[in-house]
Design a protein around this motif. Structure first.
Motif, PDB file in Angstrom:
ATOM      1  N   ALA A 161      43.804  -5.488 -12.320  1.00  0.00           N
ATOM      2  CA  ALA A 161      42.646  -5.697 -13.182  1.00  0.00           C
ATOM      3  C   ALA A 161      41.422  -5.066 -12.550  1.00  0.00           C
ATOM      4  N   THR A 214      36.119  -4.749 -18.776  1.00  0.00           N
ATOM      5  CA  THR A 214      37.271  -5.084 -17.956  1.00  0.00           C
ATOM      6  C   THR A 214      38.488  -4.275 -18.406  1.00  0.00           C
ATOM      7  N   SER A 215      39.471  -4.204 -17.519  1.00  0.00           N
ATOM      8  CA  SER A 215      40.715  -3.524 -17.838  1.00  0.00           C
ATOM      9  C   SER A 215      41.843  -4.258 -17.141  1.00  0.00           C
ATOM     10  N   TYR A 216      43.020  -4.286 -17.782  1.00  0.00           N
ATOM     11  CA  TYR A 216      44.159  -5.010 -17.227  1.00  0.00           C
ATOM     12  C   TYR A 216      45.423  -4.167 -17.313  1.00  0.00           C
ATOM     13  N   ASP A 219      49.232  -3.778 -18.289  1.00  0.00           N
ATOM     14  CA  ASP A 219      49.955  -4.361 -19.425  1.00  0.00           C
ATOM     15  C   ASP A 219      50.747  -5.607 -19.012  1.00  0.00           C
ATOM     16  N   SER A 220      51.244  -5.600 -17.782  1.00  0.00           N
ATOM     17  CA  SER A 220      52.094  -6.690 -17.319  1.00  0.00           C
ATOM     18  C   SER A 220      51.354  -8.013 -17.171  1.00  0.00           C
ATOM     19  N   LYS A 259      48.230  -8.586 -18.999  1.00  0.00           N
ATOM     20  CA  LYS A 259      47.295  -8.748 -20.114  1.00  0.00           C
ATOM     21  C   LYS A 259      47.619 -10.036 -20.868  1.00  0.00           C
ATOM     22  N   GLY A 260      46.572 -10.811 -21.141  1.00  0.00           N
ATOM     23  CA  GLY A 260      46.757 -12.073 -21.841  1.00  0.00           C
ATOM     24  C   GLY A 260      47.043 -13.247 -20.937  1.00  0.00           C
ATOM     25  N   ARG A 261      47.369 -12.990 -19.672  1.00  0.00           N
ATOM     26  CA  ARG A 261      47.658 -14.071 -18.716  1.00  0.00           C
ATOM     27  C   ARG A 261      46.619 -14.129 -17.599  1.00  0.00           C
ATOM     28  N   THR A 311      42.730 -13.102 -15.963  1.00  0.00           N
ATOM     29  CA  THR A 311      41.344 -12.811 -16.326  1.00  0.00           C
ATOM     30  C   THR A 311      40.542 -12.496 -15.068  1.00  0.00           C
TER      31      THR A 311
END
Length: 125
Positions: A49, A58-60, A62-63, A65-67, A69
């Motif tokens: 991240a 921000t950037s995450y 894919d593995s 993302k959504g989990r 922050t």
């Protein structure tokens, strides 16, 4: 000199949460884009991240993302990584990094100048 000190790692079970912290000193934190990377045994260090100087971008990976922050507190010179719904595949040493290059945020290792010593995160199934 510049120091980045990570904390908050540990051993947890799948589905649990952890919050990592990275305290910075010796640099103008508010002028630094920050990132989190991780490295599992036998694997390359990978991007997790990143966050811009003011925290608005921000950037995450894919593995995560959504989990996960990423956030920062410029007054406290600290960046955070909130990790929820942890999986065994998240097991790694987690590193924070700082960059003072021009740009919002960075996803490649080479963009960062300063690195912490890492904190171990182990997720059991």
């Amino acid at each position: 000199q510049v120091q980045l000190v990570e904390s908050g790692g540990g051993l947890v079970q799948a589905g649990d949460s952890l919050r990592l912290s990275c305290a910075a000193s010796g640099l103008t934190f508010s002028n630094s884009a920050m990132g989190w990377f991780r490295q599992a045994p036998g694997k390359e260090r990978e991007f997790v991240a990143a966050i811009s100087r003011g925290g608005s971008s921000t950037s995450y990976a894919d593995s995560v993302k959504g989990r996960f922050t990423i956030s920062r507190d410029n007054a406290e010179k600290t960046t955070y990584l909130q990790m929820n719904s942890l999986k065994p595949g998240d097991t790694a040493v987690y590193y924070c990094a700082a960059s003072q290059r021009a740009g919002a945020y960075f996803v490649t290792k080479n963009s960062y100048t300063y690195w912490g010593q890492g904190t171990q995160v182990t997720v059991s199934s």
